[in-house]
Design a protein around this motif. Structure first.
Motif, short mmCIF file in Angstrom:
data_model
loop_
_atom_site.label_atom_id
_atom_site.label_comp_id
_atom_site.label_asym_id
_atom_site.label_seq_id
_atom_site.Cartn_x
_atom_site.Cartn_y
_atom_site.Cartn_z
N TRP A 1 0.69 99.02 -50.70
CA TRP A 1 1.23 98.90 -49.35
C TRP A 1 1.46 100.30 -48.79
CZ3 TRP A 1 5.91 101.16 -48.39
CH2 TRP A 1 6.73 101.42 -49.50
N THR B 1 -2.89 85.98 -44.33
CA THR B 1 -2.94 86.21 -45.77
C THR B 1 -2.95 84.90 -46.54
OG1 THR B 1 -1.79 88.33 -45.50
CG2 THR B 1 -1.79 87.36 -47.70
N SER C 1 2.49 97.94 -42.78
CA SER C 1 3.55 97.58 -41.85
C SER C 1 4.18 98.87 -41.36
CB SER C 1 4.61 96.69 -42.52
OG SER C 1 5.69 96.45 -41.63
N THR D 1 2.51 92.50 -41.11
CA THR D 1 3.12 91.63 -42.12
C THR D 1 4.12 90.66 -41.49
OG1 THR D 1 4.80 93.33 -42.54
CG2 THR D 1 2.83 93.35 -43.96
N PHE E 1 6.36 92.20 -48.54
CA PHE E 1 5.17 91.39 -48.28
C PHE E 1 4.16 91.54 -49.41
CE2 PHE E 1 1.11 90.41 -46.19
CZ PHE E 1 1.43 89.31 -45.40
N GLU F 1 5.31 89.68 -52.49
CA GLU F 1 5.24 88.22 -52.34
C GLU F 1 3.83 87.69 -52.56
OE1 GLU F 1 6.07 84.76 -48.95
OE2 GLU F 1 6.69 86.82 -48.58
N GLN G 1 9.56 96.05 -45.22
CA GLN G 1 8.77 94.86 -44.94
C GLN G 1 7.44 94.90 -45.66
OE1 GLN G 1 9.56 92.12 -43.43
NE2 GLN G 1 7.56 91.14 -43.17
N ARG H 1 1.22 86.85 -42.12
CA ARG H 1 1.51 85.87 -43.16
C ARG H 1 0.52 84.71 -43.12
NH1 ARG H 1 5.57 84.48 -46.42
NH2 ARG H 1 6.67 86.37 -45.74
#
Length: 398
Positions: free
Chosen positions: A53, A18, A35, A10, A44, A47, A40, A15
């Motif tokens: 996750w 993605t 991650s 991540t 991520f 966002e 984090q 980034r």
């Protein structure tokens, strides 16, 4: 066909990946983010609207909804992730370099091929729109026989601590950026041509680290062509990405980053991020209109998933990553011995013994043409070599 993706990593590369995946085809969905740091991973996922996750790599890879694993992790974790993906029977796409060395890369290649899973090497800089257009022209013969491919990537240094730690990265600027430059040259010279030997200078000029922060190398191929790379973590002023390709019939110059046609001056700053590796936000700035597009990420993933759906190999596979790692290994050896060192390839799938020597052009039955040039007085000077005697002569045509 739509694909469900586990995004491993991540950081900056995760980034960029993605962002590319969520906008380029409109079919793919990142369903789990991994991650090593929980905070984090959670941030991520929120966002980018990723439903799950985890800090458990195996859990992300084995997620029952996942069919494709994207590796955007530090170099020393690539092998572990790829072997887990192969074991789980998942398609796997791995960022550059494929591994920290050729032995690791070969182990990864053998694992995915034994498992029969789709595999792609995420070498974004061979997919930039400019590069793809230049490659198309070269493959149609616009440059003739490619004799020399020079690729340069320099900036002030990478953004995360592990890059600077030799035990985690596998090296310095060569393994970080030379991998890009080497593969760009391979594409223009022709992947069927075997890399034979390398010579390389590398040193640590600025930073207090064990790895090299500056290097220049030459890679000689069996068709007589030369690939040249220049990489540095000591360059000031942003990121410089340039390629030059010279052939018997033409030349290509590519500038991907510092001079892209967007230049701006500001005395007060623009209050934030400008472009990757930009050193500040005041004075003359060189913003990038479409960062992920300019760096090749969009076309790269388009090729990967289209290839997956069409049952073909992508332009870049784990085998390509293995060849690059083998060349890098030879570069590190050469930097120590100060000699030309052979490229050790335990597996070679291209041509053999293709050294074509000089590209000879007939002028007439008795002569080869060396050069024609129009002189300032309007005369045409023709320089010739006699096929039998080897004598070099010239004729002048008014």
């Amino acid at each position: 066909m739509s694909h469900k993706i586990a995004m491993l990593g991540t950081g900056l590369i995760g980034r960029f990946y993605t962002m590319s995946l969520l906008k380029y085809r409109g079919k793919e969905q990142v369903v789990v983010a991994y991650s090593r740091r929980a905070e984090q991973a959670e941030k991520f996922a929120a966002e980018f609207g990723i439903p799950r996750w985890t800090t458990d790599m195996a859990e992300a890879i084995r997620d029952p909804e996942v069919d494709t694993v994207v590796i955007g992790l530090p170099n020393y974790l690539h092998k572990q992730a790829a072997l887990l993906a192969a074991e789980a029977g998942k398609a796997v796409l791995c960022t550059k370099p494929l591994a920290t060395n050729a032995d690791e890369a070969l182990e990864m290649l053998e694992a995915v091929e034994k498992a029969g899973v789709f595999h792609g090497y995420l070498e974004d800089l061979v997919y930039t729109p400019k590069t793809l257009k230049a490659l198309e022209s070269a493959r149609k013969g616009a440059l003739g026989k490619v004799l020399w491919a020079r690729s340069r990537e320099t900036h002030g240094g990478p953004h995360s601590d592990w890059f600077w730690t030799k035990e985690q990265s596998g090296g310095g600027a060569i393994v970080d950026m030379g991998c890009h430059c080497i593969e760009i040259a391979r594409n223009f010279i022709g992947k069927e041509n075997r890399p034979i030997e390398v010579t390389c200078w590398a040193d640590t000029q600025v930073h207090p680290i064990d790895a090299e922060d500056h290097a220049v190398g030459l890679v000689r191929y069996d068709n007589g062509a030369i690939g040249q790379f220049e990489v540095s973590w000591t360059f000031r002023g942003g990121m410089d990405l340039r390629d030059e390709i010279a052939g018997t019939e033409g030349t290509v110059w590519l500038n991907h980053w510092l001079r892209t046609g967007f230049e701006m001056f500001t005395a007060v700053g623009q209050g934030g991020y400008v472009a990757e590796k930009a050193e500040g936000d005041t004075g003359w700035l060189f913003p990038v209109g479409d960062e992920i597009g300019s760096l090749g990420y969009v076309e790269m993933f388009l090729d990967m998933f289209n290839a997956m759906d069409e049952g073909r190999q992508p332009m870049e596979t784990f085998y390509d990553g293995y060849v690059v790692n083998a060349i890098i290994d030879a570069c590190y050896k050469s930097a120590q011995t100060k000699k030309w060192e052979p490229v050790e390839l335990k597996v070679w799938r291209g041509g053999e013994g293709r050294d074509l020597g000089a590209a000879l052009k007939d002028y007439d039955e008795e002569h080869y043409l060396i050069k024609e040039e129009r002189m300032p007085n309007g005369n045409l000077k023709v320089i010739l070599k006699n096929k039998k005697t080897g004598a070099i002569t010239q004729i002048i045509r008014e």
